[in-house]
Scaffold this motif. Structure first.
Motif, mmCIF file in Angstrom:
data_model
loop_
_atom_site.group_PDB
_atom_site.id
_atom_site.type_symbol
_atom_site.label_atom_id
_atom_site.label_comp_id
_atom_site.label_asym_id
_atom_site.label_seq_id
_atom_site.Cartn_x
_atom_site.Cartn_y
_atom_site.Cartn_z
ATOM 1 N N LEU A 57 0.909 -1.004 -0.056
ATOM 2 C CA LEU A 57 0.041 -0.003 -0.033
ATOM 3 C C LEU A 57 0.926 1.274 0.045
ATOM 4 O O LEU A 57 0.394 2.436 0.067
ATOM 5 C CB LEU A 57 -0.968 0.053 1.152
ATOM 6 N N ASN A 58 2.110 1.078 -0.014
ATOM 7 C CA ASN A 58 3.063 2.075 -0.197
ATOM 8 C C ASN A 58 3.178 3.162 0.903
ATOM 9 O O ASN A 58 3.605 4.178 0.944
ATOM 10 C CB ASN A 58 2.842 2.755 -1.507
ATOM 11 N N GLN A 59 2.859 2.566 2.310
ATOM 12 C CA GLN A 59 3.261 3.616 3.475
ATOM 13 C C GLN A 59 3.997 2.670 4.208
ATOM 14 O O GLN A 59 3.776 2.654 5.372
ATOM 15 C CB GLN A 59 1.736 3.962 3.928
ATOM 16 N N TRP A 74 -6.543 5.045 7.147
ATOM 17 C CA TRP A 74 -5.490 4.479 7.235
ATOM 18 C C TRP A 74 -4.820 4.161 8.594
ATOM 19 O O TRP A 74 -4.837 5.124 9.501
ATOM 20 C CB TRP A 74 -4.225 5.337 6.731
ATOM 21 N N LEU A 107 1.115 10.702 5.476
ATOM 22 C CA LEU A 107 0.601 9.792 4.321
ATOM 23 C C LEU A 107 1.609 10.193 3.291
ATOM 24 O O LEU A 107 1.451 11.435 2.925
ATOM 25 C CB LEU A 107 -0.719 9.692 4.004
ATOM 26 N N ASN A 108 2.214 9.093 2.558
ATOM 27 C CA ASN A 108 2.994 9.713 1.315
ATOM 28 C C ASN A 108 3.847 10.489 1.694
ATOM 29 O O ASN A 108 4.515 11.299 0.631
ATOM 30 C CB ASN A 108 2.276 10.348 0.331
#
Lengths: 116, 116
Positions: A57-59, A74, A107-108
């Motif tokens: 999920l790229n976190q 999230w 986030l990100n």
């Protein structure tokens, strides 16, 4: 109307030892996913809530991570011990578990205070 | 505010030959996922749209399936040839591709006219 009241995606990603980013599972098997599934069934929500496996999920810096849609909440640093609170408070009661949420500005963001 | 304008989950599930429900991929590799990723990058949406792998989304009779959140739009019988239209119309333009949508009354319904 969404098919599921809550559609939960639990990251199953696993990286080789020494990889620069964190793994959400050691071996692709997630006790968190299994526990959430059990608890949702026990709560009688099997048709309204789906607990899904997901790829990365790229976190990763906040892993293990999961996300709940359609509300796009999230959670980070989640363990199977947190499953009961997530199910009771959020998936049954509609109230997200604030202590586990990843802050919007994390986030990100590889420069957030929890990364690196 | 959601982290991603669109978070796309593409089913990667594969079942053994002869299984009663359909598989969304032959071998766990999805050309559809790869193609969507490429096209989203090419459209400059890499930070706004995430193309994610997912385990079984449980709408197998309509497979290969995918779902786009937070809008909860489900697509069925999707192939990699459909990726360009999905990216341009839905993920760039905000307009879902109606011809690929799974009808609301088909979702979670093994007795819908497309099943069996």
């Amino acid at each position: 109307m969404p098919l599921f009241e809550h559609h939960v995606f639990v990251c199953q990603n696993s990286r080789p030892a020494g990889a620069p980013r964190r793994s959400c599972t050691a071996d692709g098997n997630s006790e968190l996913h299994t526990r959430l599934q059990q608890l949702v069934r026990e709560a009688g929500l099997g048709n309204k809530v789906r607990i899904n496996k997901a790829g990365c999920l790229n976190q990763c810096e906040h892993g293990p991570v999961m996300v709940v849609y359609p509300e796009a909440v999230w959670y980070g640093n989640v363990t199977s011990d947190d499953a009961k609170e997530i199910v009771q408070s959020h998936l049954v009661g509609g109230k997200p578990v604030e202590r586990l949420r990843i802050a919007d500005d994390c986030l990100n963001n590889p420069h957030c205070p929890h990364c690196g």
